[in-house]
Enzyme design. Structure first.
Site, PDB file in Angstrom:
ATOM      1  CG  HIS A 179      -7.510 -49.722  93.989  1.00  0.00           C
ATOM      2  ND1 HIS A 179      -8.325 -50.565  93.375  1.00  0.00           N
ATOM      3  CD2 HIS A 179      -8.046 -47.950  94.000  1.00  0.00           C
ATOM      4  CE1 HIS A 179      -8.656 -49.629  92.381  1.00  0.00           C
ATOM      5  NE2 HIS A 179      -8.237 -48.465  92.688  1.00  0.00           N
TER       6      HIS A 179
HETATM    7 CA    CA Z   1      -5.304 -45.360  98.232  1.00  0.00          CA
END
Ligand code: CA
Ligand code: ZLV
Ligand code: ZN
Length: 378
Positions: A179
């Site tokens: 992320h």
């Molecule tokens: Ca990513």
């Protein structure tokens, strides 16, 4: 700039300081800056320098780092060294540990990769480049006050801050396995930056954030997009999902500049990875974004199987230059041995991990995000 057929050409620039590849995080550490040299060797051996403007950027200055990072933190980075003992309190305060060790030249390394992203950004702002590439950048986890996940300085945030001086709307697209939390956090409350990350998510996997319901706050509500994925996603499901989300998103948000982070740990056979992507599919996501004809900053990121990282980023350099490469790697390459036994730019990387993303799961993620896109006011 016009080519012989009278159509205006896309100007691509490549920003690389070879010094970046000489730093070591430590022998057992998975991040190997050496992969940048492998990448550069491939780019050179395929003669891609004939197509692009090449720049050896200067380092970022301390003042430039302070555009995002806190002064106490930058002072710490600048003075810390593996040879001086620091108190446990200071080490904990600045999140120093096995992920982000203090290694020799850590500050210089950070200013080198950030300097390259800022150099690329300047060429985009001046209009000298339509696409500017820095494979040494993309260190998306670094925070204002601390390093995180192998990232000390957030070159992406620094670049976007600069782009915002002239661009009304910037879109950030992150196809690293992890992320893009540092970039998301920096722009969580603004509607001028849309952040989009595709990543493995189960609530535990590093950095732990990136669920579909992190959507932004205040003015920034719905301007953060998260696409949480399970292990083993394959070429076809990933590229289909990517295009079906990015097409309406770009059409709706109308970014005037795009920053794409191309972390190579989303490939199959990555040492830290758990996806099943081949090099062509990853590159297809870059080509799809390029096809919108919006100025682009393209950066690297993760990637822990160095030979595949360099194959990918060389291939993506060719995609961005509209060049077709012979899949047989040129044998006069100084680091040719790294690419055996197949010596191919496109070894088969999929098939190692079970695809845990059911059609039904991917469809539900897609529907939630399309719903979020409908709430955008632009
Ligand atoms: Ca990513
Ligand atoms: O690719 O690390 O899981 C951009 C990027 O996105 C963790 N870190 C944290 C949470 C607790 N720790 C584990 C501490 C381990 C420290 C050393 C490794 C050493 C050897 C092999 C693997 C790791 C490792 N560390 C694997 N995953 C982690 C993550 C950080 C991932 C950063 C991804 C960076 C450049
Ligand atoms: Zn990663």
């Amino acid at each position: 700039d016009k080519s012989s057929n009278g159509k205006s050409r896309t100007n691509v620039s490549y920003h690389y300081n070879p010094e970046a590849s000489r730093y070591h995080y430590g022998t057992l550490h998975p991040m190997k800056p050496f992969r940048l040299m492998l990448t550069d060797h491939l780019v050179i051996s395929y003669k891609l320098y004939e197509k692009m403007d090449l720049y050896t950027p200067r380092r970022a200055t301390k003042e430039e780092l302070l555009e995002f990072h806190a002064e106490d933190y930058v002072n710490f980075l600048q003075t810390a060294s593996p040879h001086t003992k620091l108190s446990d309190q200071v080490l904990a305060q600045f999140n120093i540990g096995d992920d982000c060790p203090i290694f020799d030249g850590m500050y210089d390394y950070s200013t080198i990769y950030a300097g390259a992203s800022l150099d690329a950004t300047r060429k985009l702002i001046s209009g000298m480049s339509d696409i500017a590439i820095n494979w040494s950048g993309g260190l998306h986890h670094a925070k204002k006050y601390e390093p995180s996940g192998f990232c000390y300085v957030n070159d992406i945030v620094l670049s976007i801050i600069n782009l915002l001086r002239v661009h009304p709307r910037v879109m950030y697209i992150d196809i690293d396995l992890h992320h893009g939390d540092g970039v998301q956090e920096a722009f969580y409350t603004t509607d001028r930056v849309m952040t989009v990350s595709f990543h493995k998510y189960n609530g535990e996997f590093f950095p732990g954030t990136g669920s579909v319901d992190e959507v932004g706050l205040g003015k920034g509500k719905n301007y953060a997009i998260n696409v949480p994925l399970r292990d083993g996603i394959d070429d076809e499901s990933y590229t289909r999902l990517f295009k079906s989300i990015m097409e309406p998103l770009i059409t709706k948000f109308q970014p005037t500049c795009i920053v794409q982070q191309c972390g190579a740990d989303s490939l199959g056979y990555d040492r830290l990875g758990c996806f099943n992507l081949n090099i062509r599919a990853h590159g297809d996501c870059v080509n799809f974004i390029k096809s919108f004809g919006i100025p682009m900053l393209v950066v690297g990121g993760g990637g822990y199987t160095p030979r595949n990282v360099s194959r990918l980023w060389c291939y993506e350099t060719s995609v961005l230059n509209d060049v077709n490469l012979d899949p047989k790697i040129p044998n006069y390459l100084a680091t040719y041995d790294w690419f055996g036994p197949d010596y191919s730019l496109h070894p088969q990387l999929d098939g190692r991990i079970d695809n845990k993303n059911s059609k039904k799961y991917l469809e539900s993620v897609k529907q939630e995000i399309l719903e979020q896109i409908r709430y955008l006011n632009h």
